[in-house]
Design a protein around this motif. Structure first.
Motif, mmCIF file in Angstrom:
data_model
loop_
_atom_site.group_PDB
_atom_site.id
_atom_site.type_symbol
_atom_site.label_atom_id
_atom_site.label_comp_id
_atom_site.label_asym_id
_atom_site.label_seq_id
_atom_site.Cartn_x
_atom_site.Cartn_y
_atom_site.Cartn_z
ATOM 1 N N LYS A 1 0.823 -1.211 0.000
ATOM 2 C CA LYS A 1 0.000 0.000 0.000
ATOM 3 C C LYS A 1 0.858 1.263 0.000
ATOM 4 N N ALA A 2 2.075 1.156 0.580
ATOM 5 C CA ALA A 2 2.980 2.313 0.635
ATOM 6 C C ALA A 2 3.712 2.529 -0.686
ATOM 7 N N GLY A 3 3.512 1.624 -1.649
ATOM 8 C CA GLY A 3 4.083 1.826 -2.974
ATOM 9 C C GLY A 3 5.448 1.215 -3.212
ATOM 10 N N PHE A 4 5.906 0.336 -2.324
ATOM 11 C CA PHE A 4 7.200 -0.311 -2.544
ATOM 12 C C PHE A 4 7.068 -1.371 -3.635
ATOM 13 N N GLU A 5 8.121 -1.515 -4.420
ATOM 14 C CA GLU A 5 8.087 -2.424 -5.564
ATOM 15 C C GLU A 5 8.432 -3.855 -5.175
ATOM 16 N N SER A 6 9.100 -4.037 -4.044
ATOM 17 C CA SER A 6 9.519 -5.371 -3.632
ATOM 18 C C SER A 6 9.654 -5.436 -2.120
ATOM 19 N N VAL A 7 9.651 -6.667 -1.607
ATOM 20 C CA VAL A 7 9.910 -6.901 -0.189
ATOM 21 C C VAL A 7 10.852 -8.087 -0.053
ATOM 22 N N HIS A 8 11.539 -8.124 1.077
ATOM 23 C CA HIS A 8 12.547 -9.151 1.355
ATOM 24 C C HIS A 8 12.169 -9.840 2.660
ATOM 25 N N LEU A 9 12.065 -11.170 2.635
ATOM 26 C CA LEU A 9 11.710 -11.913 3.836
ATOM 27 C C LEU A 9 12.248 -13.330 3.745
ATOM 28 N N SER A 10 12.308 -14.012 4.890
ATOM 29 C CA SER A 10 12.832 -15.374 4.890
ATOM 30 C C SER A 10 11.735 -16.430 4.952
ATOM 31 N N ALA A 11 10.553 -16.070 5.475
ATOM 32 C CA ALA A 11 9.437 -17.025 5.604
ATOM 33 C C ALA A 11 9.899 -18.287 6.336
ATOM 34 N N THR A 12 10.704 -18.113 7.364
ATOM 35 C CA THR A 12 11.333 -19.243 8.055
ATOM 36 C C THR A 12 10.382 -19.959 9.010
ATOM 37 N N VAL A 13 10.446 -21.278 8.982
ATOM 38 C CA VAL A 13 9.804 -22.131 9.983
ATOM 39 C C VAL A 13 10.912 -22.962 10.629
ATOM 40 N N LYS A 14 11.022 -22.881 11.945
ATOM 41 C CA LYS A 14 12.079 -23.601 12.648
ATOM 42 C C LYS A 14 11.683 -25.053 12.903
ATOM 43 N N LYS A 15 12.644 -25.952 12.740
ATOM 44 C CA LYS A 15 12.424 -27.378 13.006
ATOM 45 C C LYS A 15 13.501 -27.886 13.953
ATOM 46 N N GLN A 16 13.111 -28.592 14.976
ATOM 47 C CA GLN A 16 14.069 -29.197 15.909
ATOM 48 C C GLN A 16 14.453 -30.568 15.364
ATOM 49 N N LEU A 17 15.719 -30.738 15.032
ATOM 50 C CA LEU A 17 16.179 -31.979 14.433
ATOM 51 C C LEU A 17 16.844 -32.918 15.431
ATOM 52 N N LEU A 18 17.218 -32.408 16.591
ATOM 53 C CA LEU A 18 17.845 -33.242 17.610
ATOM 54 C C LEU A 18 16.790 -33.791 18.563
ATOM 55 N N LYS A 19 16.908 -35.057 18.899
ATOM 56 C CA LYS A 19 15.956 -35.674 19.807
ATOM 57 C C LYS A 19 16.199 -35.252 21.251
ATOM 58 N N GLN A 20 17.433 -34.871 21.551
ATOM 59 C CA GLN A 20 17.739 -34.395 22.892
ATOM 60 C C GLN A 20 18.871 -33.381 22.810
ATOM 61 N N THR A 21 18.931 -32.515 23.802
ATOM 62 C CA THR A 21 19.977 -31.497 23.829
ATOM 63 C C THR A 21 21.333 -32.145 24.040
ATOM 64 N N PRO A 22 22.313 -31.887 23.170
ATOM 65 C CA PRO A 22 23.630 -32.510 23.333
ATOM 66 C C PRO A 22 24.353 -31.995 24.575
ATOM 67 N N LYS A 23 25.183 -32.850 25.154
ATOM 68 C CA LYS A 23 25.930 -32.455 26.345
ATOM 69 C C LYS A 23 26.950 -31.370 26.032
ATOM 70 N N VAL A 24 27.502 -31.415 24.809
ATOM 71 C CA VAL A 24 28.509 -30.442 24.403
ATOM 72 C C VAL A 24 27.904 -29.519 23.346
ATOM 73 N N SER A 25 27.763 -28.258 23.681
ATOM 74 C CA SER A 25 27.195 -27.299 22.733
ATOM 75 C C SER A 25 28.237 -26.858 21.716
ATOM 76 N N MET A 26 27.821 -26.714 20.472
ATOM 77 C CA MET A 26 28.693 -26.200 19.413
ATOM 78 C C MET A 26 28.485 -24.713 19.180
ATOM 79 N N HIS A 27 27.609 -24.107 19.967
ATOM 80 C CA HIS A 27 27.369 -22.665 19.882
ATOM 81 C C HIS A 27 28.136 -21.956 20.995
ATOM 82 N N SER A 28 28.642 -20.783 20.682
ATOM 83 C CA SER A 28 29.335 -19.970 21.684
ATOM 84 C C SER A 28 28.745 -18.570 21.682
#
Length: 241
Positions: A189-216
């Motif tokens: 409605k504001a007249g922009f010609e395009s938009v940018h989005l990810s349309a992301t849906v998160k999925k949990q692939l691990l059955k349990q939380t690992p003891k050692v995290s790979m994230h810092s």
């Protein structure tokens, strides 16, 4: 209105094509704002899909101020995108004062000749966006991806409108950041010609939380750039000698 999907994998890129999107920005690591995808991912997308591909050229997270060696990597990635006939690139650079790094951005633009050039959301760090957009206009940037200097584009829509009006059509302003089905019509409605989005849906692939995290958490702090330190390396080598 053109819909660009921020695709962080082949699966996301295929979903964009199958869902009827007009274009993708191919990248990885959405958690840090996106990084350059691997050559393997670019090649697979270009070989197996028909949707237009714009590739994010950002060698690391932390900030948008790059060393000479990092610029050389960016130029090589752009050359690879041209070799594969990608439609465009998404990149840019800032100075330490959060102004457009004109010299580096011009180098990136020159290397990208023949491709569309989108200046990415580094623009949202600029202190004087109205002045900086004029600089990008003089350089010949095709579009600017922006959230209107807010975390979400819907909250920055007034700034986005002002930016769009100031360009007089010379540079496209593409809203991005938190765009979804609940607010996308506001941008149309504001007249922009395009938009940018990810349309992301998160999925949990691990059955349990690992003891050692790979994230810092330390590496996700804004402005932090982690590099190997030569003195630390020398110290370890000396200890082992």
């Amino acid at each position: 209105m053109l819909v660009e999907i921020c695709a962080n994998s082949f699966e996301s890129a295929k979903a964009a094509q199958d869902g009827g999107a007009d274009r993708i920005e191919l990248c990885t690591e959405l958690s840090v704002g996106g990084l350059t995808p691997s050559h393997g991912l670019i090649e697979k997308v270009m070989a197996e899909l028909t949707i237009p591909v714009h590739v994010l050229i950002r060698p690391r997270s932390g900030n948008f101020t790059y060393s000479q060696s990092e610029v050389e990597v960016m130029l090589k990635d752009i050359a690879y995108c041209k070799k594969l006939w990608c439609s465009g690139v998404v990149c840019g650079a800032l100075t330490t004062d959060s102004t457009i790094d004109v010299e580096i951005t011009q180098h990136l633009l020159y290397a990208s000749q023949g491709l569309e050039f989108t200046f990415h959301r580094a623009f949202d760090w600029c202190k004087d966006p109205m002045s900086e957009i004029k600089s990008l206009g003089r350089m010949g940037v095709d579009r600017i991806l922006s959230s209107g200097q807010q975390a979400k584009a819907i909250d920055g829509i007034d700034v986005l409108k002002d930016l769009k009006n100031s360009t007089k059509g010379l540079i496209e302003i593409m809203p991005g950041g938190g765009v979804n089905s609940e607010n996308v019509m506001d941008f149309k409605k504001a007249g922009f010609e395009s938009v940018h989005l990810s349309a992301t849906v998160k999925k949990q692939l691990l059955k349990q939380t690992p003891k050692v995290s790979m994230h810092s958490a330390a590496f996700f702090e804004e402005g932090i750039v982690a590099t190997s330190n030569v003195e630390t390396i020398k110290e370890i080598i000396a200890l082992l000698a």
